[in-house]
Write a protein that holds these residues in place. Structure first.
Motif, PDB file in Angstrom:
ATOM      1  N   SER A  84     101.193  84.571  60.549  1.00 34.70           N
ATOM      2  CA  SER A  84     101.060  83.300  61.253  1.00 34.70           C
ATOM      3  C   SER A  84     101.784  82.244  60.429  1.00 34.70           C
ATOM      4  N   ALA A  85     102.855  81.680  60.996  1.00 31.45           N
ATOM      5  CA  ALA A  85     103.669  80.697  60.279  1.00 31.45           C
ATOM      6  C   ALA A  85     103.222  79.293  60.663  1.00 31.45           C
ATOM      7  N   SER A  93      98.993  84.364  56.459  1.00 38.53           N
ATOM      8  CA  SER A  93      99.514  83.104  56.990  1.00 38.53           C
ATOM      9  C   SER A  93     100.528  82.582  55.980  1.00 38.53           C
ATOM     10  N   ILE A  94     101.610  81.973  56.470  1.00 37.89           N
ATOM     11  CA  ILE A  94     102.667  81.488  55.591  1.00 37.89           C
ATOM     12  C   ILE A  94     103.044  80.069  55.993  1.00 37.89           C
ATOM     13  N   LEU A  95     103.619  79.327  55.044  1.00 37.55           N
ATOM     14  CA  LEU A  95     104.087  77.975  55.323  1.00 37.55           C
ATOM     15  C   LEU A  95     105.058  77.542  54.236  1.00 37.55           C
ATOM     16  N   ILE A  96     105.820  76.496  54.538  1.00 36.99           N
ATOM     17  CA  ILE A  96     106.663  75.838  53.540  1.00 36.99           C
ATOM     18  C   ILE A  96     105.960  74.547  53.146  1.00 36.99           C
ATOM     19  N   ALA A  97     105.589  74.416  51.886  1.00 41.12           N
ATOM     20  CA  ALA A  97     104.810  73.261  51.439  1.00 41.12           C
ATOM     21  C   ALA A  97     105.722  72.081  51.131  1.00 41.12           C
ATOM     22  N   ALA A  98     105.463  70.960  51.802  1.00 41.57           N
ATOM     23  CA  ALA A  98     106.229  69.747  51.505  1.00 41.57           C
ATOM     24  C   ALA A  98     105.912  69.243  50.092  1.00 41.57           C
ATOM     25  N   GLU A 141     120.302  72.349  40.290  1.00 41.88           N
ATOM     26  CA  GLU A 141     119.860  71.082  40.877  1.00 41.88           C
ATOM     27  C   GLU A 141     118.391  71.129  41.278  1.00 41.88           C
ATOM     28  N   ALA A 142     117.881  72.322  41.558  1.00 41.01           N
ATOM     29  CA  ALA A 142     116.479  72.465  41.950  1.00 41.01           C
ATOM     30  C   ALA A 142     115.987  73.846  41.572  1.00 41.01           C
ATOM     31  N   ASN A 143     114.727  73.922  41.190  1.00 40.94           N
ATOM     32  CA  ASN A 143     114.042  75.201  40.965  1.00 40.94           C
ATOM     33  C   ASN A 143     112.581  74.938  41.282  1.00 40.94           C
ATOM     34  N   ALA A 144     112.126  75.417  42.455  1.00 38.21           N
ATOM     35  CA  ALA A 144     110.812  74.995  42.921  1.00 38.21           C
ATOM     36  C   ALA A 144     110.188  76.057  43.813  1.00 38.21           C
ATOM     37  N   ASP A 145     108.861  75.919  43.988  1.00 38.84           N
ATOM     38  CA  ASP A 145     108.146  76.756  44.932  1.00 38.84           C
ATOM     39  C   ASP A 145     108.700  76.533  46.334  1.00 38.84           C
ATOM     40  N   PHE A 146     108.552  77.543  47.189  1.00 38.63           N
ATOM     41  CA  PHE A 146     109.080  77.405  48.543  1.00 38.63           C
ATOM     42  C   PHE A 146     108.076  77.929  49.577  1.00 38.63           C
ATOM     43  N   MET A 147     108.048  79.219  49.832  1.00 35.06           N
ATOM     44  CA  MET A 147     107.109  79.732  50.829  1.00 35.06           C
ATOM     45  C   MET A 147     105.764  80.045  50.184  1.00 35.06           C
ATOM     46  N   TRP A 148     104.709  79.500  50.774  1.00 35.37           N
ATOM     47  CA  TRP A 148     103.350  79.770  50.331  1.00 35.37           C
ATOM     48  C   TRP A 148     102.714  80.780  51.276  1.00 35.37           C
ATOM     49  N   LEU A 149     101.802  81.582  50.738  1.00 35.41           N
ATOM     50  CA  LEU A 149     101.202  82.681  51.501  1.00 35.41           C
ATOM     51  C   LEU A 149      99.692  82.658  51.336  1.00 35.41           C
TER      52      LEU A 149
END
Length: 420
Positions: A78-79, A114-119, A298-306
């Motif tokens: 579930s996205a 469930s997955i999402l992209i965290a702002a 330029e960036a190194n960060a978390d992306f998809m959360w589960l």
């Protein structure tokens, strides 16, 4: 006045889209064309709003997706997306109520995760999510990259061809399905993804620019890679070009295709700087350069959360390294959706079976952790040893942390190339 949280109806769409745009700092007035296009993509049974009288003050929706896990299996996911709360109604638990309802529905449907992209990083850990994939972005100083500017094409007998939007819509979906089968963390792309990204379906104000596209074909003529890019800042100073190329996406099913597409983009005339867009943190790109220091992070960060919803199904679906092993995991879940004690049994070929520990066959836990920390381990990106050092994984049997570290890690880091 009581805030009413409910799934939205057709008659709510204009107000829901207005609230969504307000929450994301877009123009609050939405033309009918935008409402129509957005509405056509929504499953109203999975689209929620919080209403203060007739005014929508929070938005939330989810979509069905397929998630590739280590070993190549695909899980129903579930996205979650379009989560917003209007600034006048913050800190009232609106997002929490919508999230709880959506997660309960997802579990009832049989979605394993469930997955999402965290702002923002701090938002979703309280709901049992953990960062499962990360991304990096590089800015390449092309003149310093020490590449042969006389490059004229792949040396393996393959070729790179520019592609029209229609050709991308025709050939791209099959390529992406082959690509995602080998990349833990990747998800499927619905048909409207290709329509939106090739300009076939747009709405006013979405900022779409027509990109360039190129396919890599192997010596047999088979499509193995696809890149998309736009060119920015076509400026000349002192009779010298200072042009920037921004990569919108690059997917490849073989190393030859990946290398050929990067080499093609880095060889384009006038390009002084190449921005890679979000890539896996262990991307090969910097090491393709004669001087890897020309690629500045330029960036190194978390992306998809589960968020795990069914631990036995999820842990049984993926493969593991390190040979036969047995671990009993104590998983804490304050929401009561996926907690419990589970035995993970892995075989020599990497396959596994995970099942709840029962009263008929009791077992002490080897490791214990919160469900969000298990999510960090699940796709292979995080290390059980590092989480143990942080106090987020507790070892109850000597050697269990080392065993879990070897089991869960993957040869390459997982990657989700899509914002959703």
């Amino acid at each position: 006045m009581t805030i009413d949280i409910r799934t939205v109806k057709e008659s709510d769409l204009a107000e829901w889209v207005r609230a969504l745009n307000t929450g994301f700092h877009r123009a609050p007035t939405s033309p009918p064309e935008e409402v129509a296009v957005r509405g056509s993509r929504l499953d109203l049974d999975r689209t929620r709003g919080a209403f203060d009288g007739d005014r929508c003050v929070a938005t939330f929706r989810s979509m069905p997706r397929e998630l590739t896990v280590p070993g190549g299996a695909v899980l129903p996911a579930s996205a979650v997306t379009n989560v917003s709360v209007t600034s006048t109604h913050r800190r009232r638990g609106l997002a929490s109520r919508m999230m709880a309802a959506d997660l309960a529905d997802a579990k009832a449907r049989g979605d394993a995760v469930s997955i999402l992209i965290a702002a923002e990083y701090p938002i979703y850990g309280r709901f049992g999510f953990g960062p499962a994939t990360w991304v990096s972005e590089w800015s390449v100083d092309v003149p310093r990259a020490q590449l042969d500017r006389r490059y004229s094409g792949p040396e393996d007998g393959g070729r790179v061809d520019l592609a029209a939007q229609e050709e991308v819509r025709r050939l791209g979906p099959d390529l992406h399905d082959r690509f995602r089968a080998g990349v833990p963390g990747a998800i499927n792309r619905p048909g409207y993804w290709w329509e939106m990204n090739t300009g076939q379906a747009q709405y006013p104000g979405d900022g779409w620019r027509e990109p360039y596209w190129a396919f890599y074909r192997n010596p047999a003529g088979e499509v193995e890679g696809l890149a998309a890019w736009v060119v920015n800042d076509r400026e000349w100073r002192g009779k010298l070009p200072h042009t920037e190329l921004a990569v919108l996406g690059l997917t490849a099913t073989t190393a030859a295709a990946e290398g050929a597409l990067w080499r093609f983009l880095l060889s384009l005339d006038w390009i002084a700087r190449l921005r890679t867009g979000f890539r896996p943190p262990d991307d090969v790109l910097p090491l393709l350069l004669g001087d890897p220091r020309a690629a500045l992070v330029e960036a190194n960060a978390d992306f998809m959360w589960l968020r795990l919803l069914d631990v036995p199904v999820a842990l049984s679906a993926r493969t593991y390294a390190g040979g036969p092993a047995s671990l009993v995991l104590e998983v804490r879940d304050e929401a009561g959706l996926a907690g419990g004690r589970f035995r993970l049994e892995t075989a020599a070929d990497g396959t596994a079976v995970c099942a709840p520990v029962t009263a008929a066959a009791p077992a002490d836990a080897d490791l214990s952790m919160d469900v969000g920390d298990l999510a960090c381990l699940y796709l292979g990106d995080e290390s059980a040893s590092r989480l143990a050092a942080l106090g987020r994984v507790t070892e109850h049997r000597a050697g269990a942390v080392a065993a879990a570290t070897g089991l869960f890690r993957t040869p390459r880091r997982p990657w989700c190339p899509d914002v959703f």
